[in-house]
Design a protein around this motif. Structure first.
Motif, PDB file in Angstrom:
ATOM      1  N   THR A 281     -13.974   8.710  23.223  1.00  0.00           N
ATOM      2  CA  THR A 281     -12.655   8.452  22.636  1.00  0.00           C
ATOM      3  C   THR A 281     -12.470   9.347  21.427  1.00  0.00           C
ATOM      4  OG1 THR A 281     -12.855   6.119  23.282  1.00  0.00           O
ATOM      5  CG2 THR A 281     -11.098   6.688  21.743  1.00  0.00           C
ATOM      6  N   ALA A 282     -11.361  10.080  21.372  1.00  0.00           N
ATOM      7  CA  ALA A 282     -11.092  10.926  20.215  1.00  0.00           C
ATOM      8  C   ALA A 282     -10.984  10.073  18.958  1.00  0.00           C
ATOM      9  CB  ALA A 282      -9.796  11.709  20.432  1.00  0.00           C
ATOM     10  N   SER A 283     -11.694  10.465  17.902  1.00  0.00           N
ATOM     11  CA  SER A 283     -11.708   9.686  16.668  1.00  0.00           C
ATOM     12  C   SER A 283     -10.317   9.639  16.038  1.00  0.00           C
ATOM     13  CB  SER A 283     -12.702  10.296  15.680  1.00  0.00           C
ATOM     14  OG  SER A 283     -14.004  10.349  16.228  1.00  0.00           O
ATOM     15  N   TYR A 284      -9.956   8.488  15.495  1.00  0.00           N
ATOM     16  CA  TYR A 284      -8.636   8.324  14.892  1.00  0.00           C
ATOM     17  C   TYR A 284      -8.659   7.213  13.852  1.00  0.00           C
ATOM     18  CZ  TYR A 284      -8.114   4.162  17.850  1.00  0.00           C
ATOM     19  OH  TYR A 284      -8.298   2.942  18.445  1.00  0.00           O
ATOM     20  N   PHE A 285      -7.642   7.192  13.008  1.00  0.00           N
ATOM     21  CA  PHE A 285      -7.420   6.094  12.079  1.00  0.00           C
ATOM     22  C   PHE A 285      -5.953   5.698  12.195  1.00  0.00           C
ATOM     23  CE2 PHE A 285      -6.077   9.820   9.820  1.00  0.00           C
ATOM     24  CZ  PHE A 285      -4.988   9.422   9.069  1.00  0.00           C
ATOM     25  N   GLY A 286      -5.629   4.454  11.829  1.00  0.00           N
ATOM     26  CA  GLY A 286      -4.259   4.021  11.985  1.00  0.00           C
ATOM     27  C   GLY A 286      -3.870   2.911  11.033  1.00  0.00           C
ATOM     28  N   MET A 287      -2.577   2.699  10.967  1.00  0.00           N
ATOM     29  CA  MET A 287      -2.001   1.609  10.186  1.00  0.00           C
ATOM     30  C   MET A 287      -0.826   1.048  10.971  1.00  0.00           C
ATOM     31  SD  MET A 287      -0.509   1.678   6.279  1.00  0.00           S
ATOM     32  CE  MET A 287       0.562   3.081   6.644  1.00  0.00           C
ATOM     33  N   ARG A 288      -0.877  -0.242  11.283  1.00  0.00           N
ATOM     34  CA  ARG A 288       0.208  -0.877  12.015  1.00  0.00           C
ATOM     35  C   ARG A 288       0.692  -2.104  11.257  1.00  0.00           C
ATOM     36  NH1 ARG A 288      -4.158  -2.719  15.660  1.00  0.00           N
ATOM     37  NH2 ARG A 288      -3.699  -0.950  17.017  1.00  0.00           N
ATOM     38  N   GLY A 289       1.930  -2.481  11.486  1.00  0.00           N
ATOM     39  CA  GLY A 289       2.461  -3.628  10.780  1.00  0.00           C
ATOM     40  C   GLY A 289       3.557  -4.325  11.555  1.00  0.00           C
ATOM     41  N   THR A 290       3.802  -5.584  11.188  1.00  0.00           N
ATOM     42  CA  THR A 290       4.874  -6.387  11.773  1.00  0.00           C
ATOM     43  C   THR A 290       5.585  -7.151  10.666  1.00  0.00           C
ATOM     44  OG1 THR A 290       3.495  -8.351  12.131  1.00  0.00           O
ATOM     45  CG2 THR A 290       3.550  -6.702  13.888  1.00  0.00           C
ATOM     46  N   GLU A 291       6.855  -7.420  10.899  1.00  0.00           N
ATOM     47  CA  GLU A 291       7.634  -8.280  10.001  1.00  0.00           C
ATOM     48  C   GLU A 291       8.502  -9.191  10.850  1.00  0.00           C
ATOM     49  OE1 GLU A 291      10.949  -8.143   6.399  1.00  0.00           O
ATOM     50  OE2 GLU A 291      10.589  -6.364   7.635  1.00  0.00           O
ATOM     51  N   ASP A 292       8.318 -10.490  10.670  1.00  0.00           N
ATOM     52  CA  ASP A 292       9.101 -11.478  11.406  1.00  0.00           C
ATOM     53  C   ASP A 292      10.466 -11.619  10.734  1.00  0.00           C
ATOM     54  OD1 ASP A 292      10.177 -13.691  12.686  1.00  0.00           O
ATOM     55  OD2 ASP A 292       8.259 -14.726  12.819  1.00  0.00           O
ATOM     56  N   ILE A 293      11.536 -11.234  11.451  1.00  0.00           N
ATOM     57  CA  ILE A 293      12.875 -11.312  10.862  1.00  0.00           C
ATOM     58  C   ILE A 293      13.668 -12.488  11.416  1.00  0.00           C
ATOM     59  CG2 ILE A 293      12.963  -8.853  10.353  1.00  0.00           C
ATOM     60  CD1 ILE A 293      14.637  -8.446  12.867  1.00  0.00           C
ATOM     61  N   GLY A 294      12.976 -13.371  12.135  1.00  0.00           N
ATOM     62  CA  GLY A 294      13.606 -14.588  12.611  1.00  0.00           C
ATOM     63  C   GLY A 294      14.163 -14.465  14.010  1.00  0.00           C
ATOM     64  N   GLY A 295      14.446 -15.618  14.622  1.00  0.00           N
ATOM     65  CA  GLY A 295      15.020 -15.647  15.958  1.00  0.00           C
ATOM     66  C   GLY A 295      14.083 -15.134  17.027  1.00  0.00           C
ATOM     67  N   GLY A 296      12.794 -15.150  16.767  1.00  0.00           N
ATOM     68  CA  GLY A 296      11.826 -14.661  17.734  1.00  0.00           C
ATOM     69  C   GLY A 296      11.693 -13.154  17.777  1.00  0.00           C
ATOM     70  N   THR A 297      12.270 -12.446  16.784  1.00  0.00           N
ATOM     71  CA  THR A 297      12.244 -10.984  16.743  1.00  0.00           C
ATOM     72  C   THR A 297      11.368 -10.484  15.604  1.00  0.00           C
ATOM     73  OG1 THR A 297      14.467 -10.855  17.673  1.00  0.00           O
ATOM     74  CG2 THR A 297      13.639  -8.887  16.564  1.00  0.00           C
ATOM     75  N   LYS A 298      10.598  -9.440  15.868  1.00  0.00           N
ATOM     76  CA  LYS A 298       9.752  -8.827  14.854  1.00  0.00           C
ATOM     77  C   LYS A 298      10.026  -7.324  14.785  1.00  0.00           C
ATOM     78  CE  LYS A 298       5.862 -12.055  15.340  1.00  0.00           C
ATOM     79  NZ  LYS A 298       4.413 -12.179  15.630  1.00  0.00           N
ATOM     80  N   VAL A 299      10.056  -6.806  13.573  1.00  0.00           N
ATOM     81  CA  VAL A 299      10.070  -5.365  13.370  1.00  0.00           C
ATOM     82  C   VAL A 299       8.621  -4.888  13.406  1.00  0.00           C
ATOM     83  CG1 VAL A 299      10.594  -3.497  11.764  1.00  0.00           C
ATOM     84  CG2 VAL A 299      12.195  -5.393  12.047  1.00  0.00           C
ATOM     85  N   ILE A 300       8.353  -3.808  14.124  1.00  0.00           N
ATOM     86  CA  ILE A 300       6.982  -3.314  14.283  1.00  0.00           C
ATOM     87  C   ILE A 300       6.933  -1.822  13.977  1.00  0.00           C
ATOM     88  CG2 ILE A 300       6.258  -5.064  15.944  1.00  0.00           C
ATOM     89  CD1 ILE A 300       6.929  -3.111  18.192  1.00  0.00           C
ATOM     90  N   PHE A 301       5.771  -1.363  13.533  1.00  0.00           N
ATOM     91  CA  PHE A 301       5.561   0.073  13.353  1.00  0.00           C
ATOM     92  C   PHE A 301       4.096   0.400  13.587  1.00  0.00           C
ATOM     93  CE2 PHE A 301       4.329  -1.356   9.122  1.00  0.00           C
ATOM     94  CZ  PHE A 301       3.266  -0.518   8.796  1.00  0.00           C
TER      95      PHE A 301
END
Length: 348
Positions: A58-78
């Motif tokens: 597997t090619a070496s990598y680093f990462g950062m992921r996040g979520t934000e619950d904005i209500g109504g069962g929906t989340k913003v993701i990156f």
């Protein structure tokens, strides 16, 4: 005074609870993987060498992921992910000069009851199918299917960038009875090249130990609008269909893929058929992996390529494993190639 004091305490407790709730609604995670190996390598028609390399499995990598619950069962993701080389600390993968800081993933979007939509730099659906339905996953060193698809020889191979498409929009349906539909479109982003695009669609299904997928992909540029002719002289459009399946029966997991590539070339079209079979067998606490891929092209130039690989993985912990692998590579009009090596892989 007691009433005021009790009221202040209630306010403090309420504020603390609100802060905890707000914190629970959003999260950011730092993560990654480091893979280093030592190997003897002789590429087809190349000279042999002994090397300390990066990303054997597997090619070496680093990462950062996040979520934000904005209500109504929906989340913003990156998600932001970048490759790096263990052997010299440089950014990117070896042999991929276009790799930037976040060249593995760089997107933002939303997910909820109606599915997931994202925009940015996103891996194409064909790439996911290629790596999911072969036991060596995304290895550019030991996976026969990855080598046949994305490190082709004599004009064979899938263009359009292997692990990611720039300037892309992506949508995935929610799972319905084990079925998921996905679609993706990548813009050329160049004035005067409105017809230069890449698009792909996929239908996948999973139930218990069985999984399958059908992907169609069409590209009219590789990395930049108007560059297909520089990738392969006379190439105007490339289309690919890939069918993959896997079945885990406990004592063995079986993998299979069939892929057909159409290269529309001004001097005459070329077709490339590729088949891959593989397995993963638990042995003790480790696993034996095996895979064989065979490609044959027709049209302007007829040639074949056959590549097989074997590996043993030994887990040191839930996050770290050791591996040893051997690969043999044969193709028309090329001297034989082989790679023998071993390494260590750890996640964080």
């Amino acid at each position: 005074m007691k009433i005021i004091k009790s009221g202040m305490q209630a306010m403090v407790i309420g504020a603390a609870l609100f802060s905890l709730a707000a914190h629970a609604q959003s999260s950011v995670q730092l993560y990654g993987l480091i893979d280093a190996f030592v190997a003897y390598k002789k590429p087809m028609n190349g000279q042999s060498t002994v090397l300390a390399g990066n990303g054997g499995l597997t090619a070496s990598y680093f990462g950062m992921r996040g979520t934000e619950d904005i209500g109504g069962g929906t989340k913003v993701i990156f998600d932001l992910e970048g490759y790096f080389n263990v052997q010299n600390g440089a950014m990117g993968r070896t042999g991929f000069p276009q790799d930037g800081l976040f060249s593995r993933n760089a997107w933002v979007g939303a997910t909820g009851r109606y599915g997931t939509a994202t925009v940015g730099l996103i891996p194409p659906l064909l790439w996911f199918s290629t790596i999911t339905f072969n036991p060596f996953f995304n290895s550019f060193v030991f996976s026969p299917m990855v080598l046949h698809s994305y490190v082709g020889v004599n004009g064979q191979g899938v263009f359009g960038n292997a692990g990611e498409w720039w300037n892309s929009v992506y949508y995935s349906t929610p799972a319905i009875g084990g079925f998921i539909g996905r679609a993706m479109y990548s813009f050329g982003n160049d004035p005067g090249h409105l017809g230069q695009n890449k698009w792909t669609g996929q239908v996948s299904y999973s139930n218990g130990g069985f999984a399958t997928s059908v992907v169609y992909q069409q590209i009219k540029f590789s990395l930049n609008a108007g560059d297909l002719d520089t990738v392969l002289p006379g190439l105007k459009t490339q289309s690919v269909v890939n069918v993959g399946a896997s079945y885990d029966v406990g004592f063995v997991k079986l993998y299979g893929q069939y892929q057909h590539v159409w290269d529309s070339i001004s001097t005459g079209d070329v077709g490339i058929d590729t088949g891959q079979l593989g397995f993963s067998i638990p042995v003790g606490i480790g696993r034996i992996l095996g895979s064989d891929a065979y490609s044959k092209s027709s049209g302007n130039s007829s040639m074949y390529r056959n590549t097989w690989a074997l590996s043993y993985l030994y887990p040191l912990s839930k996050r770290t494993d050791l591996y040893a692998a051997v690969l043999s590579d044969r193709a028309s009009h090329e001297s034989a190639g082989e790679t023998i090596g071993g390494g260590i892989r750890t996640q964080f």
